[in-house]
Design an enzyme around this catalytic site. Structure first.
Site, PDB file in Angstrom:
ATOM      1  N   ASP A  46      11.869   1.103  58.130  1.00 35.76           N
ATOM      2  CA  ASP A  46      10.878   1.437  59.142  1.00 35.76           C
ATOM      3  C   ASP A  46      11.342   0.770  60.440  1.00 35.76           C
ATOM      4  OD1 ASP A  46       8.428   2.254  60.315  1.00 35.76           O
ATOM      5  OD2 ASP A  46       7.555   0.292  59.869  1.00 35.76           O
ATOM      6  N   ASP A  55       9.090   0.068  63.723  1.00 38.01           N
ATOM      7  CA  ASP A  55       8.149  -0.794  64.437  1.00 38.01           C
ATOM      8  C   ASP A  55       7.679  -1.945  63.554  1.00 38.01           C
ATOM      9  OD1 ASP A  55       8.490   1.143  66.309  1.00 38.01           O
ATOM     10  OD2 ASP A  55       6.513   2.049  66.065  1.00 38.01           O
ATOM     11  N   ASP A 111       6.626  -2.770  57.176  1.00 35.98           N
ATOM     12  CA  ASP A 111       5.540  -3.715  57.398  1.00 35.98           C
ATOM     13  C   ASP A 111       4.180  -3.154  57.025  1.00 35.98           C
ATOM     14  OD1 ASP A 111       3.854  -3.018  60.243  1.00 35.98           O
ATOM     15  OD2 ASP A 111       5.724  -1.958  59.891  1.00 35.98           O
TER      16      ASP A 111
END
Length: 270
Positions: free
Chosen positions: A17, A19, A190
């Site tokens: 991922d 961000d 996250d």
């Protein structure tokens, strides 16, 4: 050093991922000020973006928050000139993104490259932003949200939304296309919304997880990494090198993120 290939010599990959996993902010919202300077958005929209960034950083983003952000960004981009957006991103990429890249993530990416794995960024942010960042990081492939274009402008509609289960579908499709052994692949995120992508591989890692993902990681004994050091990417590159080729020199093979001992009992470090 881990094996370069999976079972029966098949290829492997590490899926990231973007961000709050590779960079410390929302990649799309990080460009709000350059977009304002380029005449694309108003000062009020910049303030809304800053508030959305704050909420995202403090609390993470669940499905409802991601849907609100999608609607906001879709409405915001309607009518934007495609060429102008790409020009602004290209001109400001290093100034905006370079200082936000996690030092630990850069090291981890290089470790996977040295182990012979492809590096794939899988992000809900738009391809106009994600693809240049992927190129800057030396990623082999990028999966990102794509906006609908008509007559050189964005319509505000989404052609492909790289989100939640669709990320897992993209990972499986790439595995089929490129011959990845998913049981030997790695994934990092996250967000609780990326659980399907994490479950699609044999080695899932939670990075700076939100509260809900942390619970899932602990329940499944997934390793948890904590990245805390945004760094200027250019300071990590050799003076003449356009890629990440030599980042492992001088002790960079140790990931600075802390792997929580209570969730790594049956996992081996990368």
């Amino acid at each position: 050093m881990p094996e370069r290939t999976g079972a029966q010599g098949r290829r492997t990959a590490a899926f990231f991922d973007l961000d709050k996993t590779i960079i410390a902010k929302s990649s799309t919202l990080a460009f709000s000020k350059p977009f304002q300077a380029g005449g694309l958005i108003s000062r009020r929209a910049v303030l809304r973006s800053a508030y959305a960034q704050f909420v995202y950083l403090v609390g993470g983003a669940d499905h409802d928050q991601m849907e609100k952000m999608r609607q906001f960004l879709s409405a915001l981009t309607a009518g934007w000139d495609v060429a102008t957006v790409r020009e602004i991103v290209a001109d400001t990429l290093h100034n905006v993104v370079d200082p936000l890249v996690y030092d630990e993530a850069v090291t981890l990416i290089e470790e996977h490259r040295l182990a012979g794995r492809d590096v794939v960024i899988v992000s809900t942010s738009g391809s106009e932003v994600v693809e240049p960042i992927g190129a800057m990081l030396g990623a082999d492939r990028v999966v990102a949200t794509r906006l609908v274009e008509e007559d050189g402008r964005y319509t505000g509609e989404i052609a492909y939304y790289a989100y939640a289960e669709e990320k897992a579908n993209a990972v499986r499709a790439l595995a089929e296309e490129r011959g990845y052994d998913l049981d030997a692949c790695y994934a990092y995120s996250d967000s609780i919304t990326d659980v399907p992508m994490l479950e699609a591989v044999g080695h899932p890692y939670a990075v700076n997880p939100d509260r809900d993902l942390r619970k899932v990681a602990i329940a499944n004994e997934w390793p948890v990494l904590v990245f805390t050091k945004p760094v200027a990417l250019r300071s990590r590159l050799p003076p003449a090198g356009p890629t990440l080729a030599a980042l492992a020199l001088g002790g960079a093979l140790t990931v600075a993120g802390v792997v929580w001992t209570q969730v790594r009992r049956r996992r081996e470090p990368v």
